[in-house]
Design a protein around this motif. Structure first.
Motif, PDB file in Angstrom:
ATOM      1  N   HIS A  58       5.089  -4.448   4.939  1.00 44.80           N
ATOM      2  CA  HIS A  58       4.489  -3.146   5.240  1.00 44.80           C
ATOM      3  C   HIS A  58       4.003  -3.047   6.688  1.00 44.80           C
ATOM      4  CE1 HIS A  58       4.141  -2.988   0.755  1.00 44.80           C
ATOM      5  NE2 HIS A  58       4.618  -1.795   1.018  1.00 44.80           N
ATOM      6  N   ALA A  59       4.403  -3.970   7.516  1.00 43.26           N
ATOM      7  CA  ALA A  59       3.934  -3.970   8.900  1.00 43.26           C
ATOM      8  C   ALA A  59       4.330  -2.701   9.642  1.00 43.26           C
ATOM      9  CB  ALA A  59       4.486  -5.189   9.634  1.00 43.26           C
ATOM     10  N   ASP A  60       5.493  -2.150   9.355  1.00 43.39           N
ATOM     11  CA  ASP A  60       5.979  -0.965  10.063  1.00 43.39           C
ATOM     12  C   ASP A  60       5.893   0.304   9.218  1.00 43.39           C
ATOM     13  OD1 ASP A  60       6.740  -2.442  12.423  1.00 43.39           O
ATOM     14  OD2 ASP A  60       8.383  -3.257  11.225  1.00 43.39           O
ATOM     15  N   HIS A  61       5.352   0.178   8.012  1.00 41.12           N
ATOM     16  CA  HIS A  61       5.135   1.343   7.136  1.00 41.12           C
ATOM     17  C   HIS A  61       3.826   1.098   6.404  1.00 41.12           C
ATOM     18  CE1 HIS A  61       5.717   4.499   4.165  1.00 41.12           C
ATOM     19  NE2 HIS A  61       6.854   4.851   4.755  1.00 41.12           N
ATOM     20  N   PRO A  62       2.690   1.260   7.106  1.00 39.43           N
ATOM     21  CA  PRO A  62       1.408   0.825   6.545  1.00 39.43           C
ATOM     22  C   PRO A  62       0.975   1.546   5.278  1.00 39.43           C
ATOM     23  CG  PRO A  62       1.110   1.867   8.702  1.00 39.43           C
ATOM     24  CD  PRO A  62       2.570   1.686   8.515  1.00 39.43           C
TER      25      PRO A  62
ATOM     26  N   GLY B 192       5.727  10.029   3.956  1.00 31.04           N
ATOM     27  CA  GLY B 192       5.638  10.138   5.393  1.00 31.04           C
ATOM     28  C   GLY B 192       4.260  10.584   5.843  1.00 31.04           C
ATOM     29  N   ASP B 193       4.035  10.559   7.139  1.00 33.65           N
ATOM     30  CA  ASP B 193       2.718  10.872   7.690  1.00 33.65           C
ATOM     31  C   ASP B 193       2.271  12.289   7.339  1.00 33.65           C
ATOM     32  OD1 ASP B 193       2.622   8.355   8.810  1.00 33.65           O
ATOM     33  OD2 ASP B 193       3.314   9.009  10.785  1.00 33.65           O
TER      34      ASP B 193
ATOM     35  N   ASP C 244      13.439   5.597   3.830  1.00 40.41           N
ATOM     36  CA  ASP C 244      12.702   5.072   4.977  1.00 40.41           C
ATOM     37  C   ASP C 244      11.753   3.960   4.554  1.00 40.41           C
ATOM     38  OD1 ASP C 244      11.950   5.349   7.870  1.00 40.41           O
ATOM     39  OD2 ASP C 244      10.006   5.840   7.000  1.00 40.41           O
ATOM     40  N   TYR C 245      11.095   4.162   3.419  1.00 39.71           N
ATOM     41  CA  TYR C 245      10.182   3.132   2.913  1.00 39.71           C
ATOM     42  C   TYR C 245      10.929   1.831   2.628  1.00 39.71           C
ATOM     43  CZ  TYR C 245       6.992   0.640  -0.172  1.00 39.71           C
ATOM     44  OH  TYR C 245       6.199  -0.327  -0.737  1.00 39.71           O
TER      45      TYR C 245
END
Length: 238
Positions: A11-15, A21-22, A189-190
């Motif tokens: 999860h480093a790049d998708h916290p 999404g944001d 994306d996840y």
């Protein structure tokens, strides 16, 4: 490698540890925190990203997070310090299913963590116990978009379809106030982030690459074409 460390790397790049999404996260938080002074509780907070974003969005809010993973909580503490939010965030390393907060929560989060309680209804029961009068719950749960394969069920377990999931929630005494269904882009994306982030941090470690490859194969061959994810804002019936 330990499971919680794998999750932290993945999860480093998708916290946000769920396929949102944001923009979707912000929309849910804005609906869930209308007053601006809410006390928040995340049952199974992981790296604390839901709480950190809520605290940044609403300067008058306070928050507690509960998780069993030391690695995830250490990450949450570092991020809270880095973002100037540490004074408003308290973290507890314990089993979320048995946690009793010092005060009731105006908003309880449990997104992608219902398995820690034994299922969706058990997670909602735990949230109800710690919810302040007039409070809200943000819960995230997987569902089948179409009939799953045996391989998908083996990986993700016994999920229902979306109408049945919502009916189960309403029959349990909850009213959906808002919701977000993860898009194909968010879901993909996840998963690309999960497998890619883990692989990128383990290029020189065959065991880590094998874990990333196995997860990628389970996703692409098992559940990609049948899995959906719903994140709902709920209020209990009085």
């Amino acid at each position: 490698m330990e499971r919680d460390l794998i999750s932290r790397l993945a999860h480093a790049d998708h916290p946000i540890a769920a396929p949102l999404g944001d923009a979707a996260v912000t929309a849910l938080l804005e609906r869930a925190l209308p007053r601006g002074d809410e006390h928040l509780l995340d049952l199974g907070c992981g790296g604390g990203e839901w709480l950190l974003r809520a605290l940044a969005l609403v300067p008058g809010a306070t928050a507690e997070g509960v998780d069993v993973s030391e690695a995830a909580l250490d990450h949450a503490r570092r991020e809270a310090e880095r973002r100037g939010l540490a004074e408003r965030l308290t973290l507890h390393q314990t089993d979320a299913a048995g946690f009793v907060p010092g005060q009731p929560a105006d908003v309880v989060f449990c997104v992608g963590a219902t398995h820690a309680f034994g299922g969706l209804l058990q997670a909602l029961a735990a949230a109800r116990k710690v919810l302040a009068p007039g409070g809200r719950v943000v819960v995230g749960e997987g569902y089948w978009e179409r009939e799953p394969s045996a391989a998908a069920v083996e990986v993700l377990g016994d999920l229902a379809d979306l109408p049945t999931t919502v009916e189960t929630i309403t029959a349990d005494g909850w009213v959906p106030l808002y919701g977000h269904l993860s898009t194909r882009h968010e879901l993909d994306d996840y998963e690309w982030n999960w497998t890619g982030s883990l692989a990128a941090r383990g290029l020189d470690q065959p065991d880590v690459l094998a874990i990333a490859a196995a997860h990628r194969d389970e996703w692409l061959r098992g559940y990609r074409d049948c899995f959906g994810f719903a994140t709902l804002l709920l209020a209990p019936l009085s």
